[in-house]
Design an enzyme around this catalytic site. Structure first.
Site, PDB file in Angstrom:
ATOM      1  N   HIS A  53       0.861  -1.178   0.000  1.00 37.96           N
ATOM      2  CA  HIS A  53       0.000   0.000   0.000  1.00 37.96           C
ATOM      3  C   HIS A  53       0.900   1.231   0.000  1.00 37.96           C
ATOM      4  O   HIS A  53       2.066   1.172   0.424  1.00 37.96           O
ATOM      5  CB  HIS A  53      -0.894   0.008   1.227  1.00 37.96           C
ATOM      6  CG  HIS A  53      -1.945  -1.054   1.220  1.00 37.96           C
ATOM      7  ND1 HIS A  53      -3.026  -1.022   2.079  1.00 37.96           N
ATOM      8  CD2 HIS A  53      -2.096  -2.177   0.466  1.00 37.96           C
ATOM      9  CE1 HIS A  53      -3.794  -2.076   1.849  1.00 37.96           C
ATOM     10  NE2 HIS A  53      -3.247  -2.799   0.885  1.00 37.96           N
ATOM     11  N   GLU A  55       1.045   3.783   1.891  1.00 34.34           N
ATOM     12  CA  GLU A  55       1.577   4.146   3.208  1.00 34.34           C
ATOM     13  C   GLU A  55       2.769   3.272   3.580  1.00 34.34           C
ATOM     14  O   GLU A  55       3.785   3.772   4.078  1.00 34.34           O
ATOM     15  CB  GLU A  55       0.493   3.979   4.291  1.00 34.34           C
ATOM     16  CG  GLU A  55      -0.741   4.807   4.056  1.00 34.34           C
ATOM     17  CD  GLU A  55      -1.853   4.082   3.309  1.00 34.34           C
ATOM     18  OE1 GLU A  55      -3.023   4.319   3.648  1.00 34.34           O
ATOM     19  OE2 GLU A  55      -1.565   3.291   2.390  1.00 34.34           O
ATOM     20  N   CYS A  83      -6.011   1.830   5.918  1.00 36.47           N
ATOM     21  CA  CYS A  83      -6.662   0.603   6.386  1.00 36.47           C
ATOM     22  C   CYS A  83      -6.028   0.162   7.711  1.00 36.47           C
ATOM     23  O   CYS A  83      -5.063   0.766   8.187  1.00 36.47           O
ATOM     24  CB  CYS A  83      -6.513  -0.496   5.342  1.00 36.47           C
ATOM     25  SG  CYS A  83      -4.818  -1.112   5.164  1.00 36.47           S
ATOM     26  N   CYS A  86      -2.246  -0.573   7.532  1.00 32.81           N
ATOM     27  CA  CYS A  86      -1.427   0.631   7.444  1.00 32.81           C
ATOM     28  C   CYS A  86      -1.419   1.414   8.750  1.00 32.81           C
ATOM     29  O   CYS A  86      -0.382   1.945   9.146  1.00 32.81           O
ATOM     30  CB  CYS A  86      -1.901   1.490   6.285  1.00 32.81           C
ATOM     31  SG  CYS A  86      -1.559   0.704   4.680  1.00 32.81           S
TER      32      CYS A  86
END
Length: 163
Positions: A53, A55, A83, A86
């Protein structure tokens, strides 16, 4: 232009780059003392990595660049609400603040589906701010999925015409 908008603009650039590669358009940038120390864009498809992701990519980049996995004093700017995975990484890396543009109603773990940062069991507190360039962030991701749905409909029409 306020500092938060400036850095969210940078995150939007990274999100657009992800979209151009066919990835869900999410971008993230880590800033400390007015300087970019890490950047990332969604890349789970191209990287065959479910943890890639934006992040996580930005946190990895910042840790490598600074030579430290602890990133206290840093602010993470991300175009979409993080999410649960993360948020966990944000806490473990000791980021001081997270700023996100658009809410993620299905998986957002800061305000949308849960308030993970408020859990008393966490040993690090992260300040969270939302809504910076929210319209631009929302439009980028909505446009991406609208385009993807249109392509799927077009393929289905082509396939049904051949049969």
């Amino acid at each position: 232009m306020p500092e938060d908008e400036l850095w969210m603009g940078r995150a939007l650039e990274l999100a657009q780059a992800a979209a151009s590669r066919g990835e869900v358009p999410v971008g993230a940038v880590l800033v400390r003392d007015g300087r970019e120390i890490g950047a990332g864009a969604n890349s789970p498809i191209s990287g065959c990595d479910p943890t890639a992701h934006a992040e996580i990519c930005a946190l990895r980049d910042a840790a490598k660049r600074t030579g430290n996995y602890r990133l206290s004093g840093a602010t993470l700017y991300v175009t979409l609400e993080p999410c649960t995975m993360c948020v966990g990484a944000i806490v473990h890396s000791r980021v001081s603040r997270v700023v996100f543009g658009a809410r993620e109603p299905k998986a957002g773990a800061i305000v949308s589906t849960r308030q993970t940062l408020d859990e008393p069991s966490l040993n690090w507190r992260v300040e969270a701010n939302e809504g910076v360039l929210a319209t631009a962030c929302s439009q980028l991701i909505s446009g991406f999925f609208a385009q993807r749905r249109a392509m799927i409909r077009q393929r289905r029409r082509q396939q049904s015409g051949k049969e």
